[in-house]
Scaffold this motif. Structure first.
Motif, mmCIF file in Angstrom:
data_model
loop_
_atom_site.group_PDB
_atom_site.id
_atom_site.type_symbol
_atom_site.label_atom_id
_atom_site.label_comp_id
_atom_site.label_asym_id
_atom_site.label_seq_id
_atom_site.Cartn_x
_atom_site.Cartn_y
_atom_site.Cartn_z
ATOM 1 N N SER A 85 0.941 -1.129 -0.085
ATOM 2 C CA SER A 85 -0.010 -0.097 -0.101
ATOM 3 C C SER A 85 0.836 1.417 -0.049
ATOM 4 C CB SER A 85 -0.923 0.018 1.183
ATOM 5 O OG SER A 85 -1.789 -1.217 1.199
ATOM 6 N N MET A 86 2.047 1.128 0.974
ATOM 7 C CA MET A 86 2.994 2.455 0.712
ATOM 8 C C MET A 86 3.378 2.816 -0.557
ATOM 9 S SD MET A 86 6.094 3.299 3.296
ATOM 10 C CE MET A 86 7.112 2.410 2.832
ATOM 11 N N ILE A 87 4.169 1.634 -1.290
ATOM 12 C CA ILE A 87 4.480 1.943 -2.453
ATOM 13 C C ILE A 87 3.792 2.233 -3.238
ATOM 14 C CG2 ILE A 87 6.647 0.591 -2.120
ATOM 15 C CD1 ILE A 87 5.585 -1.760 -3.762
ATOM 16 N N GLY A 88 2.358 1.685 -3.384
ATOM 17 C CA GLY A 88 1.300 2.198 -4.264
ATOM 18 C C GLY A 88 0.984 3.697 -4.189
ATOM 19 N N ALA A 89 0.834 3.871 -2.679
ATOM 20 C CA ALA A 89 0.523 5.402 -2.580
ATOM 21 C C ALA A 89 1.591 6.242 -3.018
ATOM 22 C CB ALA A 89 0.415 5.518 -0.941
ATOM 23 N N LEU A 90 2.922 5.886 -3.013
ATOM 24 C CA LEU A 90 3.699 6.857 -3.654
ATOM 25 C C LEU A 90 3.766 6.843 -5.042
ATOM 26 C CD1 LEU A 90 6.831 5.524 -1.493
ATOM 27 C CD2 LEU A 90 5.981 7.895 -1.190
ATOM 28 N N CYS A 91 3.407 5.862 -5.625
ATOM 29 C CA CYS A 91 3.151 5.868 -7.227
ATOM 30 C C CYS A 91 2.128 6.916 -7.346
ATOM 31 C CB CYS A 91 2.935 4.617 -7.713
ATOM 32 S SG CYS A 91 4.496 3.374 -7.757
ATOM 33 N N TYR A 92 1.003 6.498 -6.722
ATOM 34 C CA TYR A 92 -0.242 7.644 -7.056
ATOM 35 C C TYR A 92 0.015 8.947 -6.679
ATOM 36 C CZ TYR A 92 -3.528 4.128 -8.488
ATOM 37 O OH TYR A 92 -4.501 3.058 -8.908
ATOM 38 N N ALA A 93 0.874 9.274 -5.759
ATOM 39 C CA ALA A 93 1.488 10.637 -5.589
ATOM 40 C C ALA A 93 1.849 11.137 -6.824
ATOM 41 C CB ALA A 93 2.334 10.717 -4.379
ATOM 42 N N GLU A 94 2.997 10.357 -7.298
ATOM 43 C CA GLU A 94 3.360 11.087 -8.759
ATOM 44 C C GLU A 94 2.312 11.075 -9.862
ATOM 45 O OE1 GLU A 94 6.494 9.576 -12.386
ATOM 46 O OE2 GLU A 94 7.041 9.167 -10.331
ATOM 47 N N LEU A 95 1.314 10.127 -9.890
ATOM 48 C CA LEU A 95 0.390 10.291 -11.023
ATOM 49 C C LEU A 95 -0.696 11.498 -10.574
ATOM 50 C CD1 LEU A 95 -0.819 6.424 -11.365
ATOM 51 C CD2 LEU A 95 -0.024 7.891 -13.083
ATOM 52 N N GLY A 96 -1.039 11.723 -9.340
ATOM 53 C CA GLY A 96 -1.909 12.760 -8.923
ATOM 54 C C GLY A 96 -1.441 14.212 -9.353
ATOM 55 N N THR A 97 0.017 14.276 -9.034
ATOM 56 C CA THR A 97 0.417 15.669 -9.168
ATOM 57 C C THR A 97 1.122 15.603 -10.839
ATOM 58 O OG1 THR A 97 2.856 14.540 -8.497
ATOM 59 C CG2 THR A 97 1.250 15.707 -7.032
ATOM 60 N N ALA A 98 1.458 14.804 -11.615
ATOM 61 C CA ALA A 98 1.684 14.795 -13.071
ATOM 62 C C ALA A 98 0.494 14.615 -13.871
ATOM 63 C CB ALA A 98 2.563 13.520 -13.434
#
Length: 498
Positions: A85-98
């Protein structure tokens, strides 16, 4: 599948349904108002905890322990689910800001792969994720309410199903009739959710402190080596961490979001993992694995073993928590269907609002019907597998889109940029979790795949094909008109009663 000739009542004073084209000017103005950046790191961590903590921790332990067959490996699964969940959340943090667009996975998949895959996500979300989650939450509430009355015998499954159905219908009505009531009492629901979890952990720590640790001896004895069963155990764990892929929605309100969002993820998800592991250790210090598997409401059985006459406290708090979680899920998920219909991906009548209550009544009723259909089975863990395997596929598709966009559009701004190893590892783990259950739970996986793929002809017929026959247009107009009359008549009766 929008209709170009939708008939809409034009009287401004009538209690009626309105389509998005008729949205009052005041609402359009309000949508342009930006949120203030007033949340710091501490508030961000608190919000993440509030999103993730739910009734899953009172359901999933049984699903994990019955698949892996050992105390030690069940705790390992909880830790690994937290890491995933943590590494997934970090990926989504990049997706959400890009990709700073509303819509979450829908927007990310659309940007990377185009309209058809993004439509299939919306299709699966509204036909699989949402109604199945409603059914799971409804059954959780029902079982925790009923279980204390059947302490020495088996839970009546039909009774639990009936109560779950009645609860879903009542909360659908409440969210359509007066959504303010549900939002005002969320603090009570949150208190009960956190309170029940803290109570379980404290009791477990005290119990273990008294020397009751015999259940942890030979902790890995009998561990299952079946990859399909291990994957199903992960699905039960992932269900409890649900919500991590919505964390980047906070960006607009966070101070210094590109620094505080990753920090909030690094702090909150390990904290959630630690709390979940402690809660499971508490369960396992009191209950044997066999006792957990045989229980329909683990927290109730746990309380009965250690609290005596005060055992009623835990099921009451868990039931209130599940009731509140279901209410919020019904409210928010109906908005996703409403937006999908407003964008032309579902029939027009599902995008209508009631002008008096400003609630998406048709969407609420439609999802209510689908949720009741999901209650055809009262096995919560079957529903979790069915729901989570399809959702995991689309989460993997979103994160693989991150890799694709790194290749195809390397120059787009990425305020948050994770190491390439992180999304690659996440996608590989998701592939493992998607493929292996095909051999262990072929019916659940097959049904999920079939319903998802059924969206392909629907997309080409309803969205791509614009010049539809007049017979179809007339039919959709009639359906829209009937839906308006039904909901208007209902509220006219309400006005007469007032």
């Amino acid at each position: 599948m929008p209709s170009n000739n939708t008939k809409v009542v034009k009287s401004p004073t009538e209690n009626r349904l309105i389509s998005p084209a008729e949205t009052p000017r005041e609402e359009m103005v309000e949508e342009k108002v930006k949120m203030k950046k007033q949340l710091g790191l501490l508030e961000g961590v608190a919000i993440i905890l509030g999103i993730i903590f739910g009734s899953g921790i009172f359901i999933s332990p049984k699903g994990i322990i019955q698949e892996v067959n050992s105390v030690g490996f069940s705790l390992v699964v909880w830790i690994l689910c937290g890491f995933l969940s943590m590494i997934g959340a970090l990926c989504y943090a990049e997706l959400g800001t890009a990709i700073p667009k509303s819509g979450g996975d829908y927007a990310y998949i659309y940007e990377a792969y185009g309209p058809l895959p993004s439509f299939l996500y919306l299709w699966a979300a509204n036909l699989i994720f949402v109604p199945t989650t409603n059914a799971i939450m409804g059954l959780t509430f029902a079982k925790y309410v009923i279980q204390p009355f059947f302490h020495q015998c088996n839970l009546p499954e039909d009774g639990a199903t009936f109560m779950a159905a009645a609860t879903i219908c009542f909360l659908t009505f409440l969210n359509g009739y007066n959504v303010k009531t549900t939002t005002k009492i969320q603090n009570v629901f949150m208190f009960c959710k956190i309170g029940a979890l803290v109570l379980v952990i404290i009791i477990g720590v005290v119990w273990m402190g008294l020397g009751n640790v015999q259940n942890f001896q030979n902790a890995f004895e009998g561990t299952s080596t079946n990859p399909g069963k291990i994957a199903k155990a992960f699905y039960s764990g992932i269900f409890s961490y649900s919500g991590w892929n919505y964390l980047n929605f906070m960006t607009e309100e966070l101070k210094n979001p590109y620094v505080n969002l990753p920090r909030a993820i690094y702090i909150s998800l390990p904290l959630v993992t630690m709390i979940y592991v402690l809660a499971n250790m508490a369960y396992l210090s009191v209950l044997t694995p066999d006792a957990m598997v045989s229980s329909d409401a683990i927290a109730v059985t746990f309380g009965n073993n250690v609290l005596g006459k005060a055992a009623w406290i835990i099921p009451v708090m868990v039931a209130i928590s599940a009731f509140g979680g279901l209410s919020v899920h019904i409210m928010t998920s109906s908005r996703m269907l409403y937006v999908g219909a407003r964008n032309g991906h579902f029939p027009t009548f599902l995008s209508h609002l009631n002008i008096k209550k400003f609630t998406p009544m048709p969407s609420l009723v439609f999802l209510n019907i689908l949720s009741l259909f999901m209650l055809c089975t009262n096995d919560i863990h079957t529903l979790i597998t069915y729901c989570t395997v399809v959702e995991s596929f689309f989460v993997m598709l979103s994160v693989s889109g991150l890799l694709y966009l790194r290749w195809k559009k390397p120059d787009i701004p990425r305020p948050i940029r994770v190491n390439l190893i992180v999304p690659i590892a996440f996608v590989l783990i998701c592939i493992f979790l998607i493929i292996l259950p095909c051999f262990e739970a072929p019916i659940e996986v097959g049904m999920g795949a079939l319903i998802t793929l059924s969206g392909v002809p629907v997309y080409y017929f309803g969205v791509v094909w614009q010049d539809k026959p007049m017979l179809y247009q007339s039919f959709m107009d009639k359906v829209t008109e009937i839906s308006q009359k039904i909901f208007v008549a209902a509220h006219e009766d309400e006005d007469l009663e007032e």
